[in-house]
Scaffold this active site. Structure first.
Site, PDB file in Angstrom:
ATOM      1  N   ASP A 206       0.834  -1.195   0.000  1.00  0.00           N
ATOM      2  CA  ASP A 206       0.000   0.000   0.000  1.00  0.00           C
ATOM      3  C   ASP A 206       0.873   1.251   0.000  1.00  0.00           C
ATOM      4  O   ASP A 206       2.101   1.189   0.057  1.00  0.00           O
ATOM      5  CB  ASP A 206      -0.989  -0.014   1.164  1.00  0.00           C
ATOM      6  CG  ASP A 206      -0.305  -0.048   2.532  1.00  0.00           C
ATOM      7  OD1 ASP A 206       0.867   0.357   2.629  1.00  0.00           O
ATOM      8  OD2 ASP A 206      -0.951  -0.460   3.507  1.00  0.00           O
ATOM      9  N   THR A 207       0.220   2.399  -0.051  1.00  0.00           N
ATOM     10  CA  THR A 207       0.941   3.658  -0.257  1.00  0.00           C
ATOM     11  C   THR A 207       1.945   3.941   0.846  1.00  0.00           C
ATOM     12  O   THR A 207       3.068   4.404   0.580  1.00  0.00           O
ATOM     13  CB  THR A 207      -0.066   4.822  -0.360  1.00  0.00           C
ATOM     14  OG1 THR A 207      -0.973   4.551  -1.431  1.00  0.00           O
ATOM     15  CG2 THR A 207       0.651   6.138  -0.637  1.00  0.00           C
TER      16      THR A 207
END
Length: 316
Positions: free
Chosen positions: A100-101
Site C-alpha cells: 500500500d501507499t
C-alpha cells in the site's frame, strides 16, 4: 533483421523486483517503470533506413541540352522513426504481492511471460518478511502514524522482557493456527519433511498467519519488530502493532512497514528508483533465471540423494 530495441524487448521476459519508496502508490511505481522501459527501448539506435531506386532529372548545363534521367538510391523516408513513431507503444508490467501507499520495500514485478508466473506466485504459500517500526504511548484510528490520535497512555512500565513474552504468546497462537489450516497429519512423515524444508503452510485460503515474530530494537517509546508471515496485508500488520500495545496495557501505533523479502526476492535483489532502466531490469531478470535454474538442479540433486537413501534403507 531485428532492431536492437526488438532484440532487447524479446529478452525482457521474466520476474524482477524493485524497492518501492514509502508514500508512493504501487500503481505509480508500475506506470513509472513501464514508461522508463519504453523510453529506454526507444533510445536504442534504429536500423538503417531501407533504400529505394529513384529516377531523378539530371540538371542541364544550357537550354539547348535535353534533360536526362539518372538512377539514384535514396532512403525511404516513410520508414523514418519521426514518421512511423515509436517502435513499441506498450509494454505489459504486472505486479505481484502489492504494497500500500504508506509501505515500502521489496515488490516483485513481471514482464512479458513473467506475468503468467506472477499468477502462480499467488497460489504458492511463500513467506514474506517485514520490519515494523512501532511507537508506544498513542493509538490512532487507522493504526498508522498518519491517522488521527484517539488515545494516549503511559508506557514507562513496558520492558523488553514483557514485550518478548507478548510476542512469544502471539507467535504460539499463530503456530497453532498454521497447523490447523495446514490440513496435514502432524504425526506423519510428510508433515515432518515439510516442516524441515520450511514449506509447511495453510492448504488453500486462510487468515493472515505470523510464522515468526521478534523484537530487534527496543528503545522506548520506539521499537522495531521482525515478522515472517503468510496471507498478510499491511493494514493487518499495523493492527498487530496496535494489539501488542493493548496486551502490554498501553497503546501503540505503527510508524513504518517495510518488506524485506518476498519468497526468494530480497532487498539485495531490489532495484532502486535510479535503476528502473531496461539494462538493469534485463540484468535482474537474467539473475532470476540463473537462480531459478540453480534451484531446480539442487532440488533434483536432493531428490536423487533421498531416493538413494531410501533404497539403502530398504536393502537393509
Amino acid at each position: 533483421m531485428a532492431s536492437p530495441a526488438a532484440r532487447m524487448f524479446r529478452r525482457l521476459e521474466g520476474l524482477f523486483c524493485v524497492y518501492k519508496p514509502p508514500g508512493i502508490p504501487w500503481k505509480v511505481v508500475r506506470d513509472t517503470i513501464e514508461t522508463k522501459l519504453l523510453k529506454g527501448l526507444d533510445a536504442l539506435p534504429p536500423l538503417p533506413l531501407p533504400e529505394q531506386i529513384r529516377f531523378l532529372a539530371q540538371p542541364c548545363s544550357n537550354a539547348l541540352t535535353p534533360k536526362g534521367l539518372s538512377a539514384s538510391s535514396v532512403p525511404v523516408l516513410s520508414k523514418h522513426p519521426l514518421v512511423t513513431g515509436s517502435e513499441f507503444k506498450r509494454i505489459s508490467v504486472g505486479v505481484g504481492h502489492r504494497l500500500d501507499t504508506l509501505s515500502s520495500g521489496v515488490m516483485v514485478l513481471g514482464v512479458g511471460n513473467g506475468n503468467k508466473v506472477l499468477n502462480g506466485l499467488h497460489s504458492l504459500q511463500v513467506t514474506r518478511d517485514y520490519t515494523l517500526e512501532g511507537e508506544f504511548g498513542s493509538a490512532t484510528d487507522d493504526f498508522s502514524h498518519t491517522g488521527r490520535i484517539v488515545e494516549r497512555s503511559t508506557y514507562d512500565h513496558i520492558t523488553q522482557d514483557k514485550l518478548d513474552r507478548v510476542l512469544a504468546m502471539l507467535q504460539g497462537a499463530n503456530q497453532k493456527a498454521l497447523l490447523t489450516y495446514a490440513n496435514v497429519d502432524m504425526r506423519s512423515q510428510e508433515a515432518y519433511e515439510m516442516a524441515v524444508q520450511g514449506i509447511l503452510g495453510p492448504d488453500g485460503k486462510s487468515p493472515p498467519i505470523l510464522k515468526g515474530l521478534r523484537c530487534i530494537r527496543f528503545q522506548p517509546p520506539n521499537f522495531t519488530l521482525e515478522v515472517q508471515c503468510l496471507n498478510e496485508t499491511q493494514k493487518y500488520l499495523r493492527k498487530v502493532v496496535h494489539e501488542i500495545g493493548l496486551e502490554l496495557r498501553s497503546t501503540a501505533f505503527c510508524k513504518g512497514v517495510r518488506r524485506t523479502r518476498d519468497g526468494t526476492f530480497t532487498l539485495q535483489d531490489a532495484l532502486t528508483r535510479d535503476r528502473w532502466k531496461p539494462a538493469d531490469v534485463l540484468s535482474a531478470i537474467r539473475q532470476y533465471h540463473a537462480g531459478h535454474r540453480q534451484g531446480k538442479q539442487e532440488y533434483k540433486s536432493q531428490e536423487q540423494q533421498d531416493a538413494t537413501t531410501r533404497e539403502e534403507l530398504q536393502s537393509r
